[in-house]
Write an enzyme that holds these catalytic residues in place. Structure first.
Site, mmCIF file in Angstrom:
data_model
loop_
_atom_site.group_PDB
_atom_site.id
_atom_site.type_symbol
_atom_site.label_atom_id
_atom_site.label_comp_id
_atom_site.label_asym_id
_atom_site.label_seq_id
_atom_site.Cartn_x
_atom_site.Cartn_y
_atom_site.Cartn_z
ATOM 1 C CD GLU A 79 41.561 30.931 72.019
ATOM 2 O OE1 GLU A 79 42.367 31.861 71.826
ATOM 3 O OE2 GLU A 79 41.462 29.941 71.269
ATOM 4 N NE ARG B 205 42.958 34.477 70.810
ATOM 5 C CZ ARG B 205 42.514 34.417 69.564
ATOM 6 N NH1 ARG B 205 42.249 35.520 68.892
ATOM 7 N NH2 ARG B 205 42.314 33.255 68.985
ATOM 8 C CG ASP C 256 48.452 23.685 69.186
ATOM 9 O OD1 ASP C 256 47.877 23.542 70.285
ATOM 10 O OD2 ASP C 256 48.023 24.464 68.297
ATOM 11 C CD GLU D 148 49.944 28.864 63.586
ATOM 12 O OE1 GLU D 148 49.592 29.052 62.400
ATOM 13 O OE2 GLU D 148 49.243 29.206 64.563
#
Ligand code: NAG
Ligand code: NAG
Ligand code: NAG
Ligand code: NAG
Length: 549
Positions: free
Chosen positions: A132, A136, A275, A435
């Protein structure tokens, strides 16, 4: 007589054609606002969220717009920049294209930059999630550097210095195991790696395979090959110790033990924890042109088509399901909203950022039928994901759906308006995720089909109507997540995810920009754009693929 029949046929054909085209044309003209008006509206919504955050939560990592609550994430209570760093490049994109708010965007960029330069300090004695923080914060700093340079706004050195500082701290995570696969978390001060506290210490497979774009771009900018080598080393144990291409057909279970590189469990899906493994195979190829990663991506896509595709009833929507008991186990028709990035990914992989019209003229497309098959599937998946919004009572999609395969219905599950999917009671939330609008943005710029702008406008309006707080007052207006987007009226929850500003509003904005060239940039998984790397410069720095199968 012949002439008469000819004229009659021609007239009938003409009447049918006019009857068919005219209403559709008018319908579209009526429903699709001008792109410029949409951009103005998206800027206003962004600024409403941003001003509210500035006034009530500035500098804090987590913000609740309903009650104006805030806190930081790491223990020790020092900020990581979660919202500010994630948002700077959106401010810059809007700054570059805005007609109404240009000077406000510039002022907000400078405020953010000053905060990053003077307040943000990554020397924190606290563990952070490696994945993360990379996608980010490192991703946000690197794209802010890139756009600051490109648009000549702000001081790019501020972003560059912070990115190197953070990159060096996160790089220590790769030293935690023998395999080179990092543990889930790292202490930003000591550099100590910390295993996932749950799941028997296993890392999510998507986590350590979604760091490569950021560290490779950092290696390219600094000339320091170590960053490149560290992120690349995770693949060899993953592919070889699991016989990934043969035993798994390129598809990965969602957990991996970092000390051995072996998979944990047997759940295979394109939703959470799986994903972006697939996403970063293709995006590394698009960013660096390393052929190996296209080949690995290709193998995974063939596996996905073989094992995970199905069609719903009654509308025959194509979707990507799950295999909870491995490839030979039962197929599950469940799909996370997260999977909706696949429309954009398949389309980008198919045309490599060119428009489909242009790609069809190129040998790489015309000689390889799988490119066309990917494009066709991209259209289908994007349509399915639009249907997840369109068949919902609020016009917004829930977090997870279960597609209708003809026999699955259970009591307590909500059924969509046309019947194509169900929603379980605990999956009714909407976090303002990006998405679907991400895929719609890609499909629009790669096809120039106005249908996609119409879909994007419908979704944007559903967000603006349902997620808005104090909506009638332009000074107080702000936006938040929903705990239920299925039962009307929708229910709000007190949290604004940083990806609302970093991704959802950015992708919607780009959808309504004219001439956005997708051959020049690659978005990381948090929507931070990096420029395609120059192969000559890569070569001169010896940045090349260091492994093979
Ligand atoms: C930045 O703005 C210029 C001038 O409006 C425009 O031509 C260009 O496409 C924009 N760049 C991006 C990446 O949006
Ligand atoms: C840009 O930021 C760097 C790093 O803080 C600083 O050294 C430099 O003086 C700044 N440049 C300008 C023009 O302000
Ligand atoms: C390159 O990056 C590595 C990993 O962060 C670091 O240990 C090393 O000091 C860097 N080398 C230079 C020359 O900056
Ligand atoms: C569903 O999609 C159609 C066609 O794009 C549109 O006319 C309609 O307004 C949409 N409904 C919702 C709730 O988004």
């Amino acid at each position: 007589m012949k002439n008469f029949i000819g004229i009659l046929v021609a007239t009938v054909v003409a009447i049918i054609a006019i009857a068919y085209y005219v209403p559709r044309y008018e319908l579209f003209e009526r429903k699709s606002p001008e792109a410029g008006e949409m951009r103005d509206q998206i800027e206003s919504v962004f600024l409403a969220s941003w001003r509210d955050y500035y006034k009530h939560g500035w500098g804090y990592d987590v913000y609740g717009p309903i009650e104006h609550t805030f806190h930081n994430m790491p223990r020790g209570n020092q900020p990581l920049g979660w919202i500010i760093v994630d948002s700077v490049d959106t401010l810059m994109l809007m700054y570059n294209s805005s007609t109404l708010h240009k000077s406000e965007f510039e002022a907000e960029i400078l405020k953010s930059e000053e905060w990053i330069n003077n307040v943000l300090d990554f020397d924190i004695d606290a563990e952070v999630n490696v994945f993360e923080t990379t996608i980010r914060m490192l991703g946000g700093l690197l794209s802010a550097y890139h756009l600051s340079d490109l648009f000549e706004v702000g001081n790019k050195t501020v972003y560059f210095n912070k990115a190197v500082d953070l990159g060096d701290r996160l790089a220590l995570a790769f030293l935690s195991s023998q395999t080179g696969i990092p543990y889930s978390s790292v202490n930003l001060r000591s550099g100590q790696g910390i295993k996932n506290h749950a799941d028997g210490g296993a890392s999510s497979t998507a986590e350590f395979t979604t760091l490569q774009m950021e560290f490779k771009y950092l290696a390219y900018l600094t000339g320091n090959r170590t960053y490149w080598e560290l992120v690349e080393r995770v693949y060899e144990p993953l592919y070889k110790n699991n016989d990934l291409l043969n035993t798994y057909d390129g598809l990965v279970p969602i957990y991996t033990f970092p000390d051995t590189g072996r998979f944990g469990g047997s759940t295979i899906r394109f939703g959470s924890r799986g994903d972006s493994f697939y996403e970063y195979l293709l995006k590394q190829y698009l960013l660096t042109h390393e052929k190996l990663y296209y080949d690995l991506y290709r193998k995974s896509m063939e596996g996905m088509k073989k094992y995970l595709l199905a069609q719903s009833k009654p509308s025959s929507l194509w979707y990507i399901g799950e295999r909870e008991q491995g490839l030979q186990g039962q197929f599950s028709p469940k799909m996370d909203h997260l999977v909706c990035f696949m429309g954009g990914l398949l389309a980008s992989g198919s045309t490599e950022g060119l428009s489909i019209q242009e790609a069809r003229r190129r040998p790489f497309f015309s000689l390889f039928p799988e490119r066309k098959s990917d494009w066709d599937l991209a259209e289908e998946i994007t349509n399915t994901c639009y249907q997840m919004y369109n068949q919902s009572s609020s016009g917004l999609a829930p977090e997870i759906v279960v597609f209708n395969d003809g026999n699955i219905k259970q009591s307590g599950w909500w059924q969509s308006s046309l019947g194509d999917f169900f929603v379980k009671p605990l999956d009714r939330h909407n976090l303002q995720r990006p998405e679907t609008v991400e895929s719609i943005m890609f499909m629009y710029h790669l096809s120039h089909n106005d249908k996609y702008r119409e879909w994007g406008a419908n979704i944007a309006n559903s967000f603006f109507e349902n997620t808005c707080i104090d909506c009638s007052d332009p000074k107080l207006r702000r936006f938040t997540s929903l705990s239920d987007c299925i039962t009307l009226p929708t229910k709000k929850s007190n949290n604004m995810e940083s990806f609302w500003l970093a991704e959802t509003l950015k992708y919607l904005y780009i959808l309504f920009l004219d001439d956005f060239d997708l051959t020049k940039v690659v978005f990381n998984t948090e929507a931070h754009p990096f420029p395609v790397l120059d192969e000559k410069k890569m070569k001169s720095q010896s940045l090349t693929t260091g492994w093979s199968l």
